[in-house]
Design an enzyme around this catalytic site. Structure first.
Site, PDB file in Angstrom:
ATOM      1  N   THR A   1     -10.137   1.235  42.952  1.00 44.56           N
ATOM      2  CA  THR A   1     -10.836   2.772  42.793  1.00 44.56           C
ATOM      3  C   THR A   1      -9.797   3.591  42.872  1.00 44.56           C
ATOM      4  O   THR A   1      -8.603   3.842  43.535  1.00 44.56           O
ATOM      5  CB  THR A   1     -11.688   2.694  44.160  1.00 44.56           C
TER       6      THR A   1
ATOM      7  N   ARG B   1     -22.920  -6.855  41.164  1.00 48.12           N
ATOM      8  CA  ARG B   1     -22.551  -6.293  42.451  1.00 48.12           C
ATOM      9  C   ARG B   1     -22.420  -4.828  42.219  1.00 48.12           C
ATOM     10  O   ARG B   1     -21.455  -4.551  41.698  1.00 48.12           O
ATOM     11  CB  ARG B   1     -21.611  -7.152  43.154  1.00 48.12           C
TER      12      ARG B   1
ATOM     13  N   ASP C   1     -19.659   0.875  47.038  1.00 48.24           N
ATOM     14  CA  ASP C   1     -19.886   2.246  47.313  1.00 48.24           C
ATOM     15  C   ASP C   1     -19.664   3.209  46.482  1.00 48.24           C
ATOM     16  O   ASP C   1     -20.365   4.300  46.631  1.00 48.24           O
ATOM     17  CB  ASP C   1     -19.158   2.326  48.775  1.00 48.24           C
TER      18      ASP C   1
HETATM   19  N1  ASP Z   1     -14.835   0.452  47.037  1.00 49.96           N
HETATM   20  C1  ASP Z   1     -14.726  -0.347  45.963  1.00 49.96           C
HETATM   21  C2  ASP Z   1     -15.795  -1.139  45.964  1.00 49.96           C
HETATM   22  O1  ASP Z   1     -16.279  -1.730  47.056  1.00 49.96           O
HETATM   23  C3  ASP Z   1     -13.420  -1.120  45.833  1.00 49.96           C
HETATM   24  C4  ASP Z   1     -12.069  -0.440  46.119  1.00 49.96           C
HETATM   25  O2  ASP Z   1     -11.887   0.788  46.699  1.00 49.96           O
HETATM   26  O3  ASP Z   1     -11.107  -0.843  45.894  1.00 49.96           O
HETATM   27  O4  ASP Z   1     -16.375  -1.775  44.733  1.00 49.96           O
END
Ligand code: ASP
Length: 338
Positions: A198, A226, A229
């Site tokens: 992310t 899925r 957030d």
């Molecule tokens: N927050 C992201 C998710 O749950 C993953 C990440 O931040 O690496 O999809």
């Protein structure tokens, strides 16, 4: 005042980030400013800064900034990233401006720049969120090209490795993990850093207006369908132009549980500095998770209307990039609680 006090307290601890503070007086506002998550934030900030330094709008800066990361095949964000369990890359993204306008796309396939599609949702539809084939249909109608469904070389390799065991569990610290078959499927980069999924970015422009963006491929080898957030306004990103802006990274399920980014902004509204607001949000997750908190990572970053910035995470290994001048674009290790 609270902010200034904690600033001084941190300064007395000799924390290197504060040598870059640039605040000349208590009343000064530092703007423009842009901050973003992880090492990739440096390149993303650079693109955002080019817009901010020219007097451009924070909204344009946060879009253009994270587009750099979405384009990079060396990162777990964008179409080069790891797929879901069924072998498809699905992307989630959101964007929010100074008027509380927001747009979001989720479970979007074969579109290179989900953040730009999210912006179009915000600007061209009466809705906030489009998902799946509907989001893709909208993107195509808006002229975004349909990209190949083929996995990048590194993602194909990681997926084949993952299929050997098909393990599905979180890895506590993405930056240090070497377990290729894990939930997050970290990948070592040439410079020795570890990948993740992310980038979140928040910025204030020269006019003092705030915006933010967040974009992700989600967790590697996630269940098909899925969402974490990152595309959810209030969880992965929140902007309140009167107060500040925050974004999150890490285990999305636990960020959603506390409406993480909204919580951080509300804590700043109560007078907390960005860093302390992020810390309290992290504390709340740790309280909910109990002993299981040691198995996950979540990091928050935030800025307020004065241009103060901060970040906090559950455990060591999270960092973020801060930029507020041509020669001030630097990484800070997130402070951690466990
Ligand atoms: N927050 C992201 C998710 O749950 C993953 C990440 O931040 O690496 O999809």
């Amino acid at each position: 005042m609270l902010e200034r006090r904690s600033f001084l307290k941190l300064g007395s601890l000799g924390l290197s980030a504060l040598t870059f503070s640039g605040f000349k007086s208590e009343t000064e506002t530092r703007k423009p400013i842009v901050i973003s998550t992880w090492n990739e934030g440096i390149a993303a900030n650079k693109a955002a800064w080019n817009i901010l330094r020219a007097g451009g709008r924070a909204l344009d800066a946060v879009e253009q900034g994270v587009m750099v990361t979405e384009s990079s095949l060396n990162c777990c964000v964008g179409l080069g990233a790891n797929p879901d369990r069924d072998g498809y890359v699905t992307l989630d993204s959101c964007i929010m401006d100074e008027h509380a306008n927001c747009g979001s796309v989720a479970f979007l396939e074969r579109i290179k720049h989900p953040v730009s599609v999210a912006r179009r949702v915000m600007e061209k539809t009466p809705h906030v969120m489009l998902v799946g084939s509907g989001a893709q249909q909208f993107a195509l109608a808006e002229g975004f090209p349909l990209e190949s469904a083929k996995l990048s070389e590194s993602a194909q390799k990681a997926y084949e490795n993952w299929l050997k065991k098909s393990e599905y569990k979180p890895v506590a610290n993405i930056e240090n993990s070497k377990n290729e078959s894990a939930f997050y499927a970290p990948k070592k980069l040439e410079n020795g850093d570890w990948n993740h999924d992310t980038i979140g970015m928040v910025a204030m422009d020269a006019n003092g207006n705030l915006s933010g963006s967040c974009t992700t491929s989600g967790m590697g080898f996630k269940m098909r369908g899925r969402l974490g957030d990152s595309p959810i306004i209030g969880a992965g990103l929140f902007v309140d132009n009167e107060i500040g802006a925050a974004t999150a990274t890490g285990q999305g399920e636990d960020v959603i549980r506390i409406c993480g980014s909204h919580l951080v902004v509300e804590l700043m509204r109560q007078g907390l500095s960005p860093e302390n607001a992020c810390k309290q949000a992290v504390e709340r997750i740790i309280k909910i998770k109990g002993a299981a908190a040691k198995d996950i990572q979540v990091g928050f970053i935030a800025i307020n209307k004065k241009g103060a910035y901060g970040g906090y995470c559950i455990q060591k290994g999270f960092n973020f990039a801060v930029c507020f001048a041509d020669d001030k674009n630097f990484l800070i290790d997130g402070k951690y609680l466990l």
